[in-house]
Design a protein around this motif. Structure first.
Motif, PDB file in Angstrom:
ATOM      1  N   ASP A   1     -52.051 -85.999 -79.119  1.00  0.00           N
ATOM      2  CA  ASP A   1     -51.922 -87.372 -78.387  1.00  0.00           C
ATOM      3  C   ASP A   1     -51.185 -88.373 -78.956  1.00  0.00           C
ATOM      4  N   GLY A   2     -51.609 -88.367 -80.313  1.00  0.00           N
ATOM      5  CA  GLY A   2     -50.812 -89.450 -81.396  1.00  0.00           C
ATOM      6  C   GLY A   2     -49.516 -89.154 -81.477  1.00  0.00           C
TER       7      GLY A   2
ATOM      8  N   ARG B   1     -47.735 -90.288 -78.573  1.00  0.00           N
ATOM      9  CA  ARG B   1     -47.607 -91.924 -78.440  1.00  0.00           C
ATOM     10  C   ARG B   1     -46.466 -92.286 -79.360  1.00  0.00           C
TER      11      ARG B   1
ATOM     12  N   GLU C   1     -43.196 -92.084 -77.490  1.00  0.00           N
ATOM     13  CA  GLU C   1     -43.081 -93.319 -76.669  1.00  0.00           C
ATOM     14  C   GLU C   1     -42.572 -94.595 -77.431  1.00  0.00           C
ATOM     15  N   ALA C   2     -43.430 -94.772 -78.618  1.00  0.00           N
ATOM     16  CA  ALA C   2     -43.198 -95.999 -79.302  1.00  0.00           C
ATOM     17  C   ALA C   2     -41.647 -96.080 -79.922  1.00  0.00           C
TER      18      ALA C   2
ATOM     19  N   VAL D   1     -50.439 -95.199 -85.350  1.00  0.00           N
ATOM     20  CA  VAL D   1     -51.187 -94.709 -84.235  1.00  0.00           C
ATOM     21  C   VAL D   1     -52.454 -94.266 -85.198  1.00  0.00           C
TER      22      VAL D   1
ATOM     23  N   VAL E   1     -55.610 -92.088 -84.188  1.00  0.00           N
ATOM     24  CA  VAL E   1     -56.352 -91.451 -83.227  1.00  0.00           C
ATOM     25  C   VAL E   1     -57.941 -91.547 -83.430  1.00  0.00           C
TER      26      VAL E   1
END
Length: 387
Positions: A184-185, A188, A191-192, A322, A324
């Motif tokens: 998931d990290g 993310r 996305e960033a 990020v 986690v």
């Protein structure tokens, strides 16, 4: 002749590496570090943590501001309340009648309180879970010593028997939440930072608590020959390799350390996470994923040292970062802890126990001399062969 193990059940008393016969435990002892729950608690708590080291209050105040920034309240006690409740729900779901008693090393409720509660309820055989997954003095042996001391101080040595589940650094229940978190990290990060190349422009930092280098070298059984970092570093590296293989997508990675304390003259494990972030900023890395691999929950070292200091360093260096989650009360983690208890209750053979690295499954009964603290010497400890 093998020395018996202090306060152990009959099955563990002779010191086998793995106890492969069933034991009818009466209760689970959830043992944790503890933390202050108000501003007036902060200094007394830190005095407990550093007892016997002669550290003046002025120096303790240098650490106290981490807690004071959060109103003097450490997150750890509420997290342990949540974990205790989650364990109770999972035990009830499986139809297992084992109460969970909670005691801390450094703040109320203390381990001794939990032992008295057990004795008053008529319990005699306890299986302990410490909220620490790896092998070192502070993450394993000190728990074992504190339980032994609490048995002596409460007058319950000889009345209660206390075993302990194995160090669970490579149990699937501990590893899988980090695999999920890294996956998931990285998403993310994408996305960033649109268009980022994970394999060349991202970096994964596995973070854990630094410990004195001498303690690290002596962590785990000496005969295993883990080298300068001892079992502590070897276990972290082995788990990180598993997590990267399953979710890393080819990104480069490092094991880094945080939360160093002690005199500057005393060597501790390095590199520090902040130093590594500064180094990465000049290498073309655009984003980092921080995986708190050494921690089971988001307590103060995570909230301050990672979420405050490390993320600030990343921003200063122009890096997107990020962090986690820790396992916390993740369903897989809670289920895994119950599985560890059942290994001992049911006497599961070592060959049938899950372990995600080649280092495990770890020992049920710690080996002689395991995780020595050379500054303090050997003290009586449960769940391990003397010394």
């Amino acid at each position: 002749m093998t020395e018996p193990v202090l306060a152990a059940t009959e099955a563990a008393a002779g010191g086998p590496e793995h106890v492969e016969v069933p034991v009818a435990y009466d209760a689970i002892l959830l043992a944790s570090f503890g933390g202050p729950e108000g501003q007036d608690d902060v200094l007394p708590f830190l005095r407990n943590v550093t007892r016997g080291r002669g550290i003046p209050d002025e120096r303790l105040e240098e650490v106290a501001h981490h807690y004071r920034a959060f109103g003097g309240v450490s997150p750890i006690n509420d997290q342990n309340r949540e974990l205790k409740a989650a364990l109770e729900r999972e035990l009830a779901r499986r139809g297992i009648d084992l109460p969970v008693l909670w005691g801390n090393r450094n703040w109320a409720p203390y381990v001794g309180d939990a032992l008295r509660e057990a004795a008053e309820a008529g319990h005699r055989k306890l299986i302990a879970i410490a909220t620490s997954a790896y092998s070192s003095y502070s993450s394993c042996r000190q728990y074992r010593e504190d339980i032994a001391r609490a048995l002596e101080e409460t007058g319950l040595l000889g009345t209660l028997q206390v075993d302990k589940v194995r160090q669970f650094f490579d149990h699937p229940g501990f590893v899988e939440p980090f695999v999920e978190g890294l996956r998931d990290g990285l998403a993310r990060i994408e996305e960033a930072v649109p268009g980022i190349d994970i394999a060349t422009e991202a970096h994964v930092l596995f973070a854990t608590h630094s410990i004195p280098s001498e303690d690290a070298r002596r962590s785990g059984p000496a005969e295993r020959g883990f080298g300068e970092g001892g079992a502590y570093a070897a276990q972290h590296l082995a788990v990180a390799e598993v997590v990267m293989a399953e979710a890393g997508r080819g990104a480069p990675w490092d094991l880094v350390y945080q939360s160093r304390s002690g005199p500057p003259s005393q060597p501790w494990l390095e590199p520090d996470i902040n130093d590594r972030l500064e180094e990465l900023a000049g290498t073309g890395v655009r984003a980092v994923v921080i995986v708190p691999l050494g921690f089971v929950s988001d307590h103060m070292e995570v909230k301050w040292d990672l979420d405050t200091e490390a993320l600030e360093t990343a921003r200063e260096q122009g890096l997107v970062a990020v962090r986690v989650p820790t396992p916390g009360v993740h369903e897989r983690y809670v289920s895994g802890l119950v599985d560890l208890v059942l290994e001992r209750r049911d006497g599961v053979p070592a060959a049938e126990r899950p372990a995600r690295t080649g280092l495990g499954p770890w020992y049920d009964v710690c080996r002689p001399g395991c995780c020595e603290n050379v500054r303090l010497g050997f003290k009586p400890a449960v769940a391990g062969l003397a010394p």
